[in-house]
Write an enzyme that holds these catalytic residues in place. Structure first.
Site, PDB file in Angstrom:
ATOM      1  N   ILE A 261      -9.456  -0.069  -9.904  1.00 26.96           N
ATOM      2  CA  ILE A 261     -10.815  -0.600  -9.788  1.00 26.96           C
ATOM      3  C   ILE A 261     -11.284  -0.285  -8.380  1.00 26.96           C
ATOM      4  O   ILE A 261     -10.790  -0.857  -7.412  1.00 26.96           O
ATOM      5  CB  ILE A 261     -10.840  -2.120 -10.067  1.00 26.96           C
TER       6      ILE A 261
ATOM      7  N   ARG B 192      -0.563 -23.789  -2.503  1.00 23.50           N
ATOM      8  CA  ARG B 192      -0.749 -24.585  -1.289  1.00 23.50           C
ATOM      9  C   ARG B 192      -2.239 -24.776  -1.043  1.00 23.50           C
ATOM     10  O   ARG B 192      -3.054 -24.216  -1.759  1.00 23.50           O
ATOM     11  CB  ARG B 192      -0.144 -23.831  -0.102  1.00 23.50           C
TER      12      ARG B 192
ATOM     13  N   HIS C 269     -13.168 -10.092  -4.398  1.00 20.55           N
ATOM     14  CA  HIS C 269     -12.087 -11.073  -4.412  1.00 20.55           C
ATOM     15  C   HIS C 269     -12.726 -12.425  -4.729  1.00 20.55           C
ATOM     16  O   HIS C 269     -13.504 -12.938  -3.932  1.00 20.55           O
ATOM     17  CB  HIS C 269     -11.388 -11.112  -3.059  1.00 20.55           C
TER      18      HIS C 269
ATOM     19  N   GLY D 197       0.792  -1.219   0.000  1.00 21.20           N
ATOM     20  CA  GLY D 197       0.000   0.000   0.000  1.00 21.20           C
ATOM     21  C   GLY D 197       0.829   1.276   0.000  1.00 21.20           C
ATOM     22  O   GLY D 197       0.293   2.366  -0.128  1.00 21.20           O
TER      23      GLY D 197
ATOM     24  N   ASN E 195      -1.699 -18.942  -5.111  1.00 22.36           N
ATOM     25  CA  ASN E 195      -1.213 -19.571  -3.889  1.00 22.36           C
ATOM     26  C   ASN E 195      -0.965 -21.044  -4.186  1.00 22.36           C
ATOM     27  O   ASN E 195      -1.864 -21.762  -4.603  1.00 22.36           O
ATOM     28  CB  ASN E 195      -2.219 -19.422  -2.752  1.00 22.36           C
TER      29      ASN E 195
ATOM     30  N   ARG F 178     -14.747 -17.556   9.813  1.00 18.30           N
ATOM     31  CA  ARG F 178     -13.510 -17.723  10.587  1.00 18.30           C
ATOM     32  C   ARG F 178     -13.754 -17.203  12.000  1.00 18.30           C
ATOM     33  O   ARG F 178     -14.042 -16.014  12.185  1.00 18.30           O
ATOM     34  CB  ARG F 178     -12.360 -16.952   9.947  1.00 18.30           C
TER      35      ARG F 178
END
Lengths: 463, 81
Positions: free
Chosen positions: A203, A292, A208, A165, A290, A338
């Site tokens: 954007i 994994r 996501h 950032g 990613n 979570r």
């Protein structure tokens, strides 16, 4: 074939891998720090081995200690879980050089996809859309204006040497670009000693969305997408599968692009390709991969019926992919919440403590991945994720209602958690409509400082 | 003059430096103001500053740099004027 699997991780993911290994008839061995000696994953594994003191740098990140332990317990394979060393090419290489199987892709692929510039280049080669921008650093204003012509406004001006950032400016139009570009270059030179800047389309509100893939080194398949737009400080909080934002043609194009990229690099194992999705235009752009297993993998398992961790282990044993793309179906909707040991009422301050009373939700459509048990004292050294509540139902709406029911059944005393935050989220009208972007949760938290009913005592009391 | 205890508000790892290659934040015997940061505690991957409650002299650190501490554990003593 793998006979003795060393699991180099902790918490719920260590237990997740223990379960898959045991179901495949493998001897599961959990490598743990001194702080995790009495953890549930250690208790439920076939064997355990201590790899060092509580601090991760001296245990879970200590390659030398891990390889020594692997030798001592005669392991023939290593599963890295997520986080820690799971995306370290050095670790993958060291494991292989020690003559063990690394459950994941080879070091060269981890390296290639772990480098943002190289991953972007690889995506372009595979024909996967990336966020439009300048192909290299812009040299002067004329160069920048030419890029702006093809990419459009608003634009981000990003310092090549920036990150996290820092070194980013927004230009809304040509005038702003004329003004901001020299300033951005000066700033980059002062801050990073490097005045190169790139331009990229800005954007403003994006989602996501990520695609789960499996590959055997030759062929790859996708297992549809997950949406993880509900984030706080770039950390995912709540995920769902599939995404409520995609129509079928877009879903098909997105998932196909992920397979194309995976096959382009001869991908091996389980992986996830992350994309930005622009609601207003329906465009998607690859951002990173990613290499994994991911925290939110269970929602894909719930909707597709494929056990991803078990498939990872089968692939590592040398089996070919057992599925064709046509074999992979989608049924119903799954969400993951979570549960972190953090107090949402007090700025999400970490809230370690001892479990005093624990009642898990259960019944139809409920899955809990957690290492909590009555009396467990949570070590303060690691991530605050203590449980994942995964809820499946026929439709998105009924899954959210069922999630609310599950959260009502959940009791945890001894420390504060984010369960109460989820209870409010699943009833939120915007969440119900699926109208989220990656900034949604932070705006929502700011606008609604209503006291979340804390799961138990405040941090002070817990201490 | 009175003696004040500076305790760990959370369990975690106590650090006397901002980063491993930096000098300690406060030396023993050093004069500090109220709110001077004397150390950090890392808990669940977040860092929290430990501050002196009042102006005075940090007479002693009771735990080493980079040690594991329990909540309420004595970190340092402060002599307040």
């Amino acid at each position: 074939m793998i006979h003795r699997l060393l699991i180099v991780n902790r918490g719920e993911i260590a237990l997740r891998v223990v379960r898959a290994a045991r179901e495949l008839g493998m001897h599961s061995i959990v490598a743990h720090s001194e702080a995790d000696a009495d953890s549930l994953s250690v208790q439920l594994a076939d064997q355990a081995v201590c790899i060092g003191p509580p601090q991760a740098t001296r245990s879970y990140l200590n390659i030398e200690a891990i390889l020594e332990a692997a030798k001592a317990v005669e392991a023939d394979a290593v599963h890295p879980g997520y986080g820690f060393l799971s995306e370290s090419p050095d670790f993958a290489r060291a494991v292989t050089e020690a003559g063990l199987v690394f459950v994941g892709p080879e070091a060269a692929i981890i390296e290639r996809m772990g480098d943002k510039a190289m991953a972007r280049q690889t995506a372009i080669e595979a024909g996967v859309p990336v966020v439009p921008g300048s192909p290299s650093a812009v040299s002067d204003l004329d160069d920048a204006l030419a890029v702006a012509d093809s990419v459009g406004f608003p634009l981000l001006i990003k310092a090549a040497a920036g990150g996290g950032g820092r070194g980013i400016r927004v230009a809304a139009n040509v005038e702003a670009l004329r003004e901001e570009l020299p300033m951005a270059q000066t700033e980059a030179r002062t801050a990073f000693g490097d005045d190169r800047v790139y331009l990229e389309r800005f954007i403003e509100r994006s989602r996501h969305i990520e695609v789960q893939i499996l590959g055997d080194g030759e062929r790859a398949i996708h297992l549809f997408e997950r949406e993880c737009s509900l984030q706080r400080r770039r950390q995912k909080v709540f995920e769902e599968c599939p995404s409520p934002a995609l129509d079928e043609p877009t879903r098909e194009a997105l998932c196909r692009s992920a397979v194309a990229l995976a096959e382009h690099v001869d991908y091996f194992g389980a992986g996830t390709l992350e994309y930005l999705f622009d609601d207003t235009t329906g465009e998607f752009f690859f951002i990173e991969m990613n290499t994994r297993i991911q925290v939110e993998h269970p929602i894909t398992e719930a909707v597709t019926g494929v056990d991803l961790v078990r498939e990872m282990l089968r692939l590592a044993c040398g089996e070919r992919l057992r599925f064709t793309q046509q074999d992979i179906g989608r049924r119903g909707w799954a969400v993951e919440m979570r549960i972190n040991a953090e107090d949402p009422e007090r700025g999400f301050v970490p809230s370690p403590g001892q479990v005093q009373r624990l009642i898990w939700p259960s019944g139809p459509g409920i899955r809990i991945d957690s290492c909590l048990f009555d009396g467990h004292r949570m070590p303060p050294f690691y991530d605050s994720l203590v449980a994942k509540l995964i809820v499946w139902d026929e439709s998105r709406d009924s899954a959210l209602t069922r999630a609310g029911r599950a959260l009502d059944e959940f009791t945890l005393e001894g420390f504060a958690t984010t369960a109460g935050l989820h209870r409010r989220l699943v009833d939120d009208p915007e969440v119900r409509r699926g109208a989220m972007d990656t900034g949604f949760l932070e705006r929502w938290l700011e606008a609604e400082p209503v006291a979340t009913q804390s799961q138990s005592a405040s941090v002070k009391e817990a201490l | 003059m009175s003696q004040q205890d500076i305790q760990a508000p959370f369990p975690g790892v106590f650090y006397r430096r901002q980063a491993p290659d930096q000098p300690v934040l406060v030396e023993e015997g050093q004069q500090v103001e109220a709110d001077t940061v004397i150390g950090l505690i890392e808990v669940m991957k977040q860092f929290f500053e430990i501050k002196a409650d009042a102006a005075g002299t940090v007479t002693a650190f009771k735990v080493e740099d980079e040690t594991v501490v329990e909540a309420g554990e004595l970190l340092a003593t402060l002599e307040v004027e």
